[in-house]
Design an enzyme around this catalytic site. Structure first.
Site, PDB file in Angstrom:
ATOM      1  N   LYS A   1      -7.074   0.095  -0.657  1.00  0.00           N
ATOM      2  CA  LYS A   1      -7.365  -0.372   0.713  1.00  0.00           C
ATOM      3  C   LYS A   1      -6.580  -1.660   0.971  1.00  0.00           C
ATOM      4  O   LYS A   1      -5.631  -1.949   0.257  1.00  0.00           O
ATOM      5  CB  LYS A   1      -8.877  -0.574   0.859  1.00  0.00           C
ATOM      6  CG  LYS A   1      -9.672   0.719   0.779  1.00  0.00           C
ATOM      7  CD  LYS A   1      -9.375   1.605   1.949  1.00  0.00           C
ATOM      8  CE  LYS A   1     -10.090   2.925   1.859  1.00  0.00           C
ATOM      9  NZ  LYS A   1      -9.658   3.858   2.887  1.00  0.00           N
TER      10      LYS A   1
ATOM     11  N   ASP B   1     -15.514   2.276   3.868  1.00  0.00           N
ATOM     12  CA  ASP B   1     -15.229   0.867   4.181  1.00  0.00           C
ATOM     13  C   ASP B   1     -16.438  -0.039   3.924  1.00  0.00           C
ATOM     14  O   ASP B   1     -16.328  -1.261   4.059  1.00  0.00           O
ATOM     15  CB  ASP B   1     -14.803   0.733   5.644  1.00  0.00           C
ATOM     16  CG  ASP B   1     -13.418   1.339   5.885  1.00  0.00           C
ATOM     17  OD1 ASP B   1     -12.636   1.458   4.913  1.00  0.00           O
ATOM     18  OD2 ASP B   1     -13.133   1.708   7.040  1.00  0.00           O
TER      19      ASP B   1
ATOM     20  N   ARG C   1       0.828  -1.226   0.000  1.00  0.00           N
ATOM     21  CA  ARG C   1       0.000   0.000   0.000  1.00  0.00           C
ATOM     22  C   ARG C   1       0.857   1.269   0.000  1.00  0.00           C
ATOM     23  O   ARG C   1       1.963   1.281   0.538  1.00  0.00           O
ATOM     24  CB  ARG C   1      -0.958  -0.023   1.209  1.00  0.00           C
ATOM     25  CG  ARG C   1      -1.927  -1.185   1.115  1.00  0.00           C
ATOM     26  CD  ARG C   1      -2.840  -1.279   2.301  1.00  0.00           C
ATOM     27  NE  ARG C   1      -3.769  -0.158   2.373  1.00  0.00           N
ATOM     28  CZ  ARG C   1      -4.620   0.033   3.370  1.00  0.00           C
ATOM     29  NH1 ARG C   1      -4.643  -0.794   4.394  1.00  0.00           N
ATOM     30  NH2 ARG C   1      -5.434   1.067   3.346  1.00  0.00           N
TER      31      ARG C   1
END
Ligand code: S3P
Length: 450
Positions: free
Chosen positions: A354, A327, A129
């Site tokens: 994510k 989310d 990430r």
């Protein structure tokens, strides 16, 4: 932890209705912040209802490595003896944040304006990430970062010995980036300003105020401008962590799509920066009510009651709502599969970075379950098959992503054929009691390898 051990395959299949009361765990965002702000206060902060998911446990370990005394007294009941703003010690070893983007980014912010050096790593998901979104503004304070592959973990941050305050506009809607800047600003003299174009979850601002810092939020033509006065003395607090709306989403959505269900999910925070999913579900025609609405600790709270909703319709979810439900798109895309018509979800490019690329993970898995999905870089559309209409009969890849794993298991509870996930292990990062809680409501979850 850098990995959670062997893959744990799990299968969900349709059974009877889901009924009962679902007490979901403490809020993940607030749990991380309780530990970090507790470590930066002078004296003992007491926390009840702390989420004991792996992500938060990794942040607790990190705070201990930076010199705070972190003690577990009982289930969810913790204390943190803080070292004060500017008081972190240099950790002796690498800080392993496991799967947690929030953990690593907030902790990087907190240490970046102290004269110490720390190296951070995580599991395969976290190591893939982007960290530049945090290290770019931290460089403005005077911190230096050296990472792998143009800004990925493992990464070493050399904190600024002589930090200067910054005025920063976040290039993407991210509470993690905003929070990293504010936490770094704590140990910079003068005023640190962070501006965001759309409002993201504001727990850091609220909690900083609670700990005694001066934080002012103004709405301007550019968005929301948050000004923090540096070098406050943070006063220890007693914190009761509210239950997590992002975890509540799973039993709520399961009840909406499993015939005959009626589930109560008590004490859920409905902070407007977090509650976008529930607004969206109601717009789709979900039988979802807020009972016993009240205020707790300055936050709106309600008990959510969700009942089977056979007549939900696909909608366009406003792009500007994305930060308040970022989310929740994986589980929303499952509900959308059981609605009539198409659900269009624009403005969601952040989902690509994510714990997994959540647009791709849901699109691939839902297609395998017989649902048509279209995607662009920034949006996805689910073509719903109506109540009971999803064929299922597939195994989805969880991709080290707790929310992907839980979403497909919920899908399997209402699909015609069972749905499996190749690895349910990551669920422990945010919702360790998911399996027990869903079984208690009446769900059929199987562990074929156990
Ligand atoms: C979080 C912010 C969000 C969210 C994450 C928790 C936080 O991430 O996805 O689960 O606690 O600040 P971004 O800031 O990357 O949007």
């Amino acid at each position: 932890m850098s990995s959670h051990g062997p893959a744990q395959k799990m299968t969900a299949r349709a059974g009877g209705p889901l009924k009962g009361i679902a007490h979901v765990p403490g809020d993940k965002s607030i749990s991380h912040r309780s530990l970090i702000l507790g470590a930066l206060a002078v004296g003992e902060t007491r926390v009840s209802g702390l989420l004991e998911g792996q992500d938060v446990l990794d942040t607790a370990k990190a705070m201990a490595a930076f010199g705070a005394e972190v003690t577990r007294h009982g289930e969810g009941d913790w204390s943190i003896h803080g070292v004060g703003v500017g008081g972190f010690a240099e950790p002796e070893d690498v800080i392993d944040c496991g799967n947690s983007g929030t953990g690593v980014r907030l902790v990087m912010g907190a240490m970046a304006t102290m004269p110490i050096t720390a190296t951070f790593t995580g599991d395969a998901s976290l190591r893939s990430r982007p960290m530049g979104r945090v290290t770019d503004p931290l460089a403005l304070f005077g911190a230096r970062a050296v990472g792998r592959d143009g800004g990925k973990l493992p990464m070493t941050i050399v904190g600024a010995a002589d930090p200067v305050p910054v005025d920063y506009v976040t290039p993407m809607a991210s509470a993690q980036v905003k929070s990293a800047v504010l936490l770094a600003g704590l140990n910079a003299p003068g005023k640190t300003v962070v501006t965001e174009r759309s409002a993201t979850r504001d727990h850091t601002e609220r909690m900083l105020r609670g700990f005694g810092a001066e934080v002012v939020t103004e709405q301007t033509g550019e968005g929301y401008r948050i000004t923090l006065t540096g070098r406050p003395e943070l006063k220890p607090q007693t914190i009761a962590v509210p239950r997590d709306p992002s975890s509540a989403a799973f039993p709520v959505c399961a009840a909406l799509i499993v015939p005959g269900s009626d589930v109560l999910v008590p004490n859920i925070g409905l902070n407007p920066t977090r509650a976008g999913l529930f607004t969206t579900l109601r717009e789709m025609g979900a039988d979802l009510s807020y009972e016993n609405e009240r205020e707790e600790g300055g936050e709106p709270v309600a008990d959510l009651r969700a009942r089977f909703s056979p007549d939900m319709k696909g909608i366009e979810v406003p792009a500007e709502r994305a930060p308040s439900m970022i989310d929740e798109y994986p589980i929303l895309s499952v509900v959308a599969s059981f609605a009539e018509g198409s659900t269009y979800m624009p403005g969601v490019h952040e989902l690509r970075v994510k714990e997994s690329d959540r647009i791709d993970a849901m699109a691939v898995g839902l297609r395998a379950c017989g649902v048509e999905v279209d995607e662009t870089e920034d949006s996805f559309t689910v073509h719903g098959l109506g109540a009971g209409g999803v064929p299922g009969g597939a195994t989805a890849a969880a991709r080290l992503d707790h929310r992907i794993a839980m979403s497909f298991l919920i899908c399997g509870m209402a699909a015609k054929q069972p749905v499996s996930v190749d690895d349910a292990g990551p669920i422990a990062t945010s919702f360790p009691i998911f399996e027990a809680l869903m079984r208690e409501l009446g769900a059929t979850l199987l562990r074929p390898n156990a």
